[in-house]
Write a protein that holds these residues in place. Structure first.
Motif, PDB file in Angstrom:
ATOM      1  N   VAL A   1       0.828  -1.209   0.000  1.00  0.00           N
ATOM      2  CA  VAL A   1       0.000   0.000   0.000  1.00  0.00           C
ATOM      3  C   VAL A   1       0.858   1.254   0.000  1.00  0.00           C
ATOM      4  O   VAL A   1       0.495   2.270  -0.598  1.00  0.00           O
ATOM      5  N   ALA A   2       2.026   1.192   0.647  1.00  0.00           N
ATOM      6  CA  ALA A   2       2.914   2.363   0.689  1.00  0.00           C
ATOM      7  C   ALA A   2       3.349   2.799  -0.701  1.00  0.00           C
ATOM      8  O   ALA A   2       3.607   3.991  -0.926  1.00  0.00           O
ATOM      9  N   THR A   3       3.414   1.860  -1.652  1.00  0.00           N
ATOM     10  CA  THR A   3       3.799   2.226  -3.010  1.00  0.00           C
ATOM     11  C   THR A   3       2.729   3.070  -3.694  1.00  0.00           C
ATOM     12  O   THR A   3       2.998   3.708  -4.712  1.00  0.00           O
ATOM     13  N   LEU A   4       1.511   3.056  -3.133  1.00  0.00           N
ATOM     14  CA  LEU A   4       0.424   3.855  -3.703  1.00  0.00           C
ATOM     15  C   LEU A   4       0.402   5.275  -3.158  1.00  0.00           C
ATOM     16  O   LEU A   4      -0.335   6.114  -3.666  1.00  0.00           O
ATOM     17  N   GLY A   5       1.188   5.533  -2.108  1.00  0.00           N
ATOM     18  CA  GLY A   5       1.265   6.885  -1.566  1.00  0.00           C
ATOM     19  C   GLY A   5       0.887   6.958  -0.102  1.00  0.00           C
ATOM     20  O   GLY A   5       0.378   6.000   0.491  1.00  0.00           O
ATOM     21  N   PHE A   6       1.127   8.119   0.473  1.00  0.00           N
ATOM     22  CA  PHE A   6       0.907   8.327   1.901  1.00  0.00           C
ATOM     23  C   PHE A   6      -0.570   8.220   2.275  1.00  0.00           C
ATOM     24  O   PHE A   6      -0.921   7.682   3.324  1.00  0.00           O
ATOM     25  N   VAL A   7      -1.454   8.745   1.429  1.00  0.00           N
ATOM     26  CA  VAL A   7      -2.885   8.709   1.737  1.00  0.00           C
ATOM     27  C   VAL A   7      -3.370   7.266   1.858  1.00  0.00           C
ATOM     28  O   VAL A   7      -4.117   6.919   2.774  1.00  0.00           O
ATOM     29  N   ALA A   8      -2.938   6.415   0.935  1.00  0.00           N
ATOM     30  CA  ALA A   8      -3.332   5.008   0.990  1.00  0.00           C
ATOM     31  C   ALA A   8      -2.798   4.342   2.252  1.00  0.00           C
ATOM     32  O   ALA A   8      -3.473   3.503   2.864  1.00  0.00           O
ATOM     33  N   LEU A   9      -1.590   4.725   2.677  1.00  0.00           N
ATOM     34  CA  LEU A   9      -0.988   4.113   3.860  1.00  0.00           C
ATOM     35  C   LEU A   9      -1.733   4.515   5.130  1.00  0.00           C
ATOM     36  O   LEU A   9      -2.000   3.672   5.990  1.00  0.00           O
ATOM     37  N   VAL A  10      -2.075   5.799   5.267  1.00  0.00           N
ATOM     38  CA  VAL A  10      -2.793   6.204   6.475  1.00  0.00           C
ATOM     39  C   VAL A  10      -4.227   5.669   6.448  1.00  0.00           C
ATOM     40  O   VAL A  10      -4.825   5.423   7.504  1.00  0.00           O
ATOM     41  N   ASN A  11      -4.785   5.480   5.262  1.00  0.00           N
ATOM     42  CA  ASN A  11      -6.101   4.846   5.171  1.00  0.00           C
ATOM     43  C   ASN A  11      -6.025   3.411   5.690  1.00  0.00           C
ATOM     44  O   ASN A  11      -6.926   2.952   6.414  1.00  0.00           O
ATOM     45  N   LEU A  12      -4.934   2.712   5.350  1.00  0.00           N
ATOM     46  CA  LEU A  12      -4.716   1.374   5.887  1.00  0.00           C
ATOM     47  C   LEU A  12      -4.581   1.421   7.404  1.00  0.00           C
ATOM     48  O   LEU A  12      -5.108   0.560   8.114  1.00  0.00           O
ATOM     49  N   ALA A  13      -3.890   2.434   7.923  1.00  0.00           N
ATOM     50  CA  ALA A  13      -3.743   2.587   9.370  1.00  0.00           C
ATOM     51  C   ALA A  13      -5.106   2.744  10.039  1.00  0.00           C
ATOM     52  O   ALA A  13      -5.344   2.208  11.123  1.00  0.00           O
TER      53      ALA A  13
END
Length: 381
Positions: free
Chosen positions: A299-311
């Motif tokens: 997910v981190a490869t998709l960008g910061f927004v995707a990563l915090v959405n995962l969080a």
């Protein structure tokens, strides 16, 4: 922020998984334990340690209240240790408690009323839900939400939608009584409703009609090679730029949408667990730390927004898991306190110790099972 925004540059190697995983897990665990910590301080409990991770301390400091804040060697969780605790799971140190004076006991977790103890324990999961709502709300406010009108562009021949009588041009209004505002809403409900009959209200021309459709279970592969079993009707949308819009929301509405998004994760989690017991869903989709690390890196490869959405999603999951009535988890403690409130006195030390042993065994078995699933998942890639 710039550093996190370029996490994806680390690729899919060990570092590319490790850094996003530690970021997501540390954020979720810190907020969970902070919930316990803040309410405990508010109730007058002396907090001895606040740890991110388990095992030997790597670095730490003492605050003016005598709390040891530290980062420990095994970054797979965390704990808050109160005065009178034997360990980070809030198991009472009965020998130490017996030696304390009445004044000292009043500063311990176990010296507080049952309602104060319940509030302290519940604060951790509640903090996780608040974090999720805050993250979702921030995304809706800052970045907005991309939506496509829930209008059918094409119907796959022979699909469940074709059999149910869907036609190109149909506008989906409701599914099972739930209002559909975009094609994304339709996809989320259908994908999590494989083999379940759905009642769909559509607008065709100037009239409304009700259709019955059962999404077929299909295996789909995402861009990272992960295989998912989801429900599909066989509908496609018009994805042209004219039919796609990005809508940003004012903070009050964003918070409401964040709460709805959080509830959606809770609802889908319960539906999945119910599906496991009914035999409709497979337990091999349950994942542990290895899977979380893998998904975090992807997910981190998709960008910061995707990563915090995962969080945010992980925060909801951890908050919900901790509310299960299993001793060793927050929900198990709340169960004991509920029994104490009804009986007017706590369970015997022997009964509580037995409960903690059973809870520990259940948690260990779950960890072994999910780790095995993770290994099988990795070997199948």
């Amino acid at each position: 922020m710039e550093f996190l925004g370029h996490i994806g540059q680390f690729g899919t190697g060990a570092l590319g998984y490790l850094i996003p995983f530690l970021f997501v897990l540390t954020l979720v665990v810190f907020v969970h334990e902070l919930g316990h910590f803040l309410v405990a301080r508010w109730c007058g409990v002396s907090v001895k340690a606040f740890s991110i991770g388990f095992g030997p301390e790597l670095v730490g400091f003492n605050d003016r209240h005598g709390t040891r804040w530290k980062i420990s060697a095994i970054p797979l969780g965390g704990y808050v240790k109160f005065l009178g605790d034997e360990d980070g799971a809030s198991t009472p140190d009965r020998q130490a408690l017996d030696k304390m004076s009445d004044d000292e006991r009043r500063d311990t977790f176990f010296g507080k009323s049952v309602w104060q103890r319940a509030a302290i324990v519940a604060a951790g999961p509640i903090a996780n839900f608040i974090l999720a709502i805050a993250i979702f709300a921030a995304i809706f406010t800052i970045y907005g939400r991309e939506t496509t009108t829930a209008r059918v562009d094409q119907v796959v021949a022979g699909s469940a939608a074709d059999i149910a009588g869907f036609k190109p041009g149909d506008l989906i209004l409701e599914i099972g009584g739930s209002k559909i505002e975009s094609f994304n809403d339709l996809q989320r409900i259908v994908s999590t409703s494989a083999d379940l009959p759905l009642t769909v209200l559509v607008q065709r021309g100037g009239s409304e009609l009700t259709l019955q459709a059962t999404p077929a279970r299909r295996e789909v592969t995402d861009r990272f090679g992960n295989v998912h079993r989801i429900g599909q009707l066989g509908l496609s949308r018009d994805a042209s730029a004219a039919n796609v819009k990005v809508e940003r929301f004012a903070l009050p509405q964003a918070i409401l949408l964040g709460a709805k998004e959080t509830w959606f994760v809770v609802d889908r989690t319960f539906a999945y667990i119910g599906g496991i017991f009914s035999g409709r869903e497979s337990a091999d989709e349950l994942g542990g730390p290895i899977r979380v690390a893998q998904v975090s890196g992807q997910v981190a490869t998709l960008g910061f927004v995707a990563l915090v959405n995962l969080a945010a999603v992980l925060s909801v999951s951890i908050g919900l898991l901790n509310l299960f009535p299993v001793p060793m988890l927050d929900g198990g403690h709340l169960l004991f306190y509920a029994i104490e409130a009804v009986r007017g006195r706590p369970l015997s030390a022997r009964a509580q110790d037995l409960g903690f042993r059973i809870g520990l065994a259940a948690v260990v078995m779950l960890m072994i099972f999910t780790t095995w699933n993770d290994i099988m998942h990795l070997t199948s890639l």
